[in-house]
Write a protein that holds these residues in place. Structure first.
Motif, mmCIF file in Angstrom:
data_model
loop_
_atom_site.group_PDB
_atom_site.id
_atom_site.type_symbol
_atom_site.label_atom_id
_atom_site.label_comp_id
_atom_site.label_asym_id
_atom_site.label_seq_id
_atom_site.Cartn_x
_atom_site.Cartn_y
_atom_site.Cartn_z
ATOM 1 N N CYS B 34 -7.981 4.733 -5.187
ATOM 2 C CA CYS B 34 -8.740 5.919 -4.832
ATOM 3 C C CYS B 34 -7.858 6.880 -4.042
ATOM 4 C CB CYS B 34 -9.982 5.536 -4.036
ATOM 5 S SG CYS B 34 -9.645 5.222 -2.291
ATOM 6 N N CYS B 37 -6.384 5.790 -0.637
ATOM 7 C CA CYS B 37 -5.561 4.592 -0.468
ATOM 8 C C CYS B 37 -4.127 4.824 -0.907
ATOM 9 C CB CYS B 37 -6.144 3.421 -1.260
ATOM 10 S SG CYS B 37 -7.570 2.724 -0.423
ATOM 11 N N CYS B 44 -7.467 -1.647 -2.529
ATOM 12 C CA CYS B 44 -8.464 -0.691 -3.007
ATOM 13 C C CYS B 44 -9.284 -1.345 -4.127
ATOM 14 C CB CYS B 44 -7.772 0.592 -3.490
ATOM 15 S SG CYS B 44 -8.929 1.927 -3.886
ATOM 16 N N HIS B 58 -14.101 2.213 -2.099
ATOM 17 C CA HIS B 58 -14.056 3.303 -1.119
ATOM 18 C C HIS B 58 -14.802 4.534 -1.613
ATOM 19 C CE1 HIS B 58 -10.167 1.039 -0.125
ATOM 20 N NE2 HIS B 58 -11.092 0.681 0.771
HETATM 21 ZN ZN LIG Z 1 -9.341 3.095 -1.825
#
Ligand SMILES: [Zn+2]
Ligand SMILES: [Zn+2]
Ligand SMILES: [Zn+2]
Lengths: 864, 84
Positions: B34, B37, B44, B58
């Protein structure tokens, strides 16, 4: 005898009177002749001459008798002295070139003949002068008598001596043999060489250098006023010079010894400079100038008595060009002539050394940084002469001739470029000349396909090429640049956060004069303006391309590791991050992180799977345990495209792999592990009856050779089917084993289906001409695992090929820029054209090699 | 001749094995990470809803927290519940 009479004076005279005068005149002529023939004025003549002269002068014949006397002198001078003088040199002047060379070799030629004949003619001339003085004395006493009676009268007799000098020298000059100036030059050359070797032998010069190595200029002008051994020699030379002067050859003599001095200086420069670039020579050169030619000139001018002013140090004569104060403590204030000489000699030395160094600049730069003393010398010479453009022109032409040729490897060119940058920034901190010199190199490198790769290798890999010599062997250029930067930061710690004003103030505070010989390794502040990395990126075009190339090389390296040791790669990445920013290096960081994760996961899986495997399980039977298996598990989205190949690996290993993958899935649910079976490295041992051999190979090679455990001989097609790869690929890859003497190839039943057989015994192996040790560890050049940047580019560019061909059909011809701009303008949506000029150029050159298009004079067109 | 394997260092790649390739919220690849990250994979993770739609953990957490009322799946609009 020409009788020139003053008609007005004679008109008023009676015939008797005229007869009387003529008698006197005849007597005067006789007296003159005997005076000149005797060459020594005697009292008897003198007493007769006085009244005769007085009488003739009374009759206004003073100028007539002076002319006559001079004319007689001239004739006598011509007849005896001058003729004899030039005769001494006839044998040389009439000689052929070869015979002349023989003269030159004689030790005492022309010294002996020159000083002897000079002595003779000068004494002859002196006695003539004495005769003339007799006339002058008599004329003077007559003139004095007249002066008492008449207040105003000229004293023509006072001009007589200078008229004589003029006559003598013009007689000599008009009869001068063509070669005489040459003879003088040779004389001075020989004498100065003698003087030079005397001073060198006397060690006084060498000694001085050692004592005064403090590099303090004040001690430098140490001039011995009495140089024991050399003084005699200087006196000899001085005698010749003063004789020449007295004959009116003042400027000819000065030309000759100037010539000899410059010749000696030139050979001294050559001798000192030579081909050794590791020692500075400028300092010893300046020392020598003071110790030999200047000392000589000082002594010579002193001997001639026309130059040195022993004044107190009131006027400080400063040379306009030299930075040093030109005082000569040994002798007080130098004469203006000596200062002029010093400037001339030093300028000549600087220029000669500079030309010598510029001529060898290519070699000097190859030797850099060992050759930095030569560079430092050159810098000082150029500062003095200001002839930087000479350097640029000469260096560019030697680059074109020596370096920028098909025979030079890209690596060599790059290393020479880096050395050039390093060397030239010493001479040229602002980088003006470097810009000019670097341009042809950069242009040339842009035309080479492996340039980017070589640059990246040079920057990041210390093991490959020589990293320019400085620093530790095995340092990458990046490492070296970083260390240099750190050293710089250490030295200039005050600079941190300082404003310009503050910095200026600090600089002023810390200011101290430059030492005479600056340490080339201690860079001055402004040297940092030239950023080597920036110049390297400049060749490539953009930092993205550099980073991209690095990523491919890194992937290749990482995928071929059989351990997880990535310390040096981490170090390199940190350095790259400093220069290119963290975000540019993000993908590379993830790749390295994959290796770290893999190591952890690998240990985890092997620990847990080892326990799970119950005794007596399948692997035990196959004699392969999980111990031998390690894995690198990558985040493929962040890696460059991977070359995938179909491959059936041996079932025992395959079983291990699927166990491993299953365990991975259990630990990392829901993540799955997908094998790229053709990638990785295999270490194996081939065990024969009489020997064993170890190899590190790719999985493909392992799979091939393992098939030969079951059957000693395979046909190409069957083996290819077994391994699951195309037969032609197999035939290519199997050559590795053939080259190692493990397999032999023989013709099969069908022409395109050869068969391969294991070479089982040592005897067979030796028959194949390959000696072998019992145990060998070999590294094979593995096929690449990662698609190269070029291959990726071709893939990405292929979509534009049609467009480019269409464009060329329409335009006929187009420049690189035009194609680039057109693509940019029209290919704005899927697929978007986002390539650099350099990438386009590279793709176009692929099309050229495929003979689809051609290029002439920078214009691309369709291949006809 | 016998071949004894001393070490086999294999190469593989991991995947989340989701049906879609990209996260419906951030449009980034599932096998990537994401936008917040730095590293994919463990750092992640993906998460599935009961509707069987997957997102970066996330991403969906940010989405859920931004909703005032009961959060829905951004793809199918059904009420969002983490799959056990
Ligand atoms: Zn992430
Ligand atoms: Zn997302
Ligand atoms: Zn849903």
């Amino acid at each position: 005898m020409a009788m020139l009479c003053d008609p007005e004076a004679l008109d008023s005279l009676s015939e008797d009177a005229i007869a009387g005068i003529l008698q006197y005149w005849a007597h005067f002529c006789d007296l003159t002749d005997s005076l000149l023939s005797q060459n020594v004025p005697s009292c008897g003549l003198d007493s007769q001459l006085g009244p005769t002269i007085a009488t003739l002068c009374d009759h206004g014949l003073a100028s007539l008798l002076q002319d006559h006397f001079l004319q007689s002198l001239e004739e006598a001078f011509k007849k005896s002295a001058v003729k004899k003088f030039w005769q001494q040199f006839h044998s040389y002047c009439d000689a052929s070139a070869i015979e002349k060379a023989n003269f030159h070799e004689q030790d005492n030629w022309p010294e002996e003949i020159l000083s002897k004949s000079l002595k003779e003619i000068c004494s002859e001339k002196r006695s003539q002068e004495n005769c003339l003085l007799v006339l002058v004395e008599n004329l003077k006493s007559f003139e004095d008598r007249i002066a008492k009676r008449e207040s105003e009268i000229e004293h023509p007799s006072s001009q007589l001596m200078s008229r004589y000098q003029l006559m003598a020298s013009s007689v000599l000059l008009t009869t001068l043999p063509w070669d005489f100036p040459d003879i003088l030059r040779i004389y001075f050359k020989k004498k100065l060489e003698e003087l030079n070797s005397m001073i060198a032998d006397g060690d006084s010069y060498e000694l001085e250098i050692n004592i005064h190595d403090s590099q303090n200029d004040a001690d430098f002008y140490h001039m011995d006023t009495s140089m024991c051994g050399c003084n005699g020699l200087v006196m000899q030379i001085g005698k010749v010079v003063s004789d020449l002067r007295s004959l009116g050859f003042t400027s000819m003599a000065e030309d000759a010894y100037s010539f000899a001095i410059f010749l000696l200086l030139k050979s001294k420069v050559n001798e000192l400079a030579g081909d050794d670039y590791r020692v500075p020579v400028l300092w010893s050169l300046k020392k020598w100038i003071r110790a030999v030619p200047l000392q000589f000139l000082h002594d010579l001018l002193g001997y001639l008595g026309d130059s040195i002013e022993y004044e107190k140090e009131s006027l400080n004569v400063k040379s306009p060009l030299a930075s040093q104060p030109s005082s000569f403590p040994g002798i007080g204030i130098p004469s203006e002539a000596l200062v002029r000489w010093q400037l001339r000699l030093e300028y000549f030395a600087y220029e000669t050394l500079q030309d010598l160094r510029i001529g060898k600049l290519f070699e000097i730069i190859v030797d850099y940084p060992d050759s930095s003393p030569a560079i430092e010398d050159l810098k000082r010479c150029l500062e003095y002469t200001g002839q930087h453009s000479k350097l640029v022109d000469s260096f560019i032409s030697s680059l074109k001739y020596r370096l920028l040729t098909a025979g030079a490897s890209t690596n060599d060119i790059l290393h020479q470029y880096v050395s050039t940058i390093k060397a030239l920034r010493t001479i040229d901190p602002a980088g003006v000349f470097l810009e000019a010199v670097g341009e042809p190199i950069r242009d040339y490198l842009r035309g080479r396909k492996d340039t980017i790769k070589c640059i990246v290798t040079m920057l990041t890999d210390g093991t490959g090429g020589n990293s320019g010599g400085s620093g530790n062997a095995g340092d990458s250029l990046l490492e070296e640049l970083n260390r240099d930067a750190e050293n710089q930061d250490g030295a200039d710690f005050e600079e941190d956060g300082g404003t310009d004003e503050k910095q200026a103030w600090l600089n002023a505070e810390r200011w101290e004069p430059d030492p005479v010989e600056a340490d080339p390794l201690k860079g001055s502040r402004n040297r940092r303006k030239i950023d080597i990395l920036e110049l390297m990126v400049g060749i490539i075009g953009s930092k993205d391309q550099l980073v991209n190339e690095y990523r491919v090389m890194l992937a290749e390296k990482l995928l071929n590791k059989s351990d997880y040791d990535i310390d040096s790669e981490i170090r390199t990445l940190e350095l790259l991050k400093i220069h290119f920013g963290e975000s540019s290096m993000q993908k590379c960081e993830i790749m390295l992180n994959d290796l770290i994760d893999s190591k952890r996961t690998n240990a985890n899986i092997k620990a847990t799977l080892g326990k799970a495997a119950a005794p007596g399980s399948e692997q035990r039977e196959m004699n392969i345990s999980l111990d031998i298996l390690d894995a690198t598990i990558i985040s493929s989205n962040f890696w460059p495209p991977i070359q995938e190949e179909e491959l059936n690996i041996p079932s025992s290993v395959n079983q291990l792999l699927s166990d491993y993958a299953k365990r991975f899935h259990e630990i990392k649910t829901p993540r799955k592990l997908m094998w790229k079976k053709n990638l990785g490295t295999v270490k194996l041992e081939l065990q024969f009856e009489d020997r064993s051999m170890r190899f590190t190979v790719s999985p493909v090679h392992a799979a091939i050779i393992m098939q030969f455990q079951e059957k000693p001989s395979w046909s190409s097609k069957i083996l290819a089917a077994e391994i699951g790869m195309p037969a032609d690929t197999l035939n290519r890859r199997i050559s590795f084993w053939i080259s190692k003497g493990i397999l032999t190839e023989s013709a099969g039943r069908e022409p395109d289906d050869p068969s391969f057989t294991i070479v089982d015994s040592m005897a067979d192996l030796n028959k194949n001409g390959l000696a072998s040790e019992g145990c060998q560890l070999m590294e094979e050049e593995s096929e690449r695992s990662v698609a190269s940047v070029e291959e990726q580019l071709i893939k990405e560019m292929t979509v534009f090929e049609k467009f480019i061909m269409g464009l060329l059909t329409n335009y006929g011809t187009a420049t690189l820029d035009k194609i680039h701009n057109t693509l940019k303008m029209f290919c704005i949506s899927e697929p978007t054209y986002d390539k650099s000029l350099h990438q386009l150029q590279s793709f176009l050159s692929d099309l050229i090699s495929e003979e689809k298009i051609e290029m002439r004079d920078g214009l691309y067109s369709l291949k006809k | 001749m016998k071949v004894k394997i001393l070490q086999w260092h294999a190469v593989g790649s991991w995947t989340w094995d989701a049906q879609d390739e990209t996260c419906g919220i951030c449009r980034m690849a599932f096998d990537g990470c994401c936008p917040d990250c730095k590293f994919p994979g463990d750092d992640c993770p993906l998460i599935w809803g009961v509707c069987n739609h997957a997102y970066h953990l996330h991403c969906i957490l940010k989405w859920v927290n931004s909703q005032n009322s009961t959060p829905h799946c951004p793809m199918c609009r059904r009420e969002w519940q983490f799959k056990a």
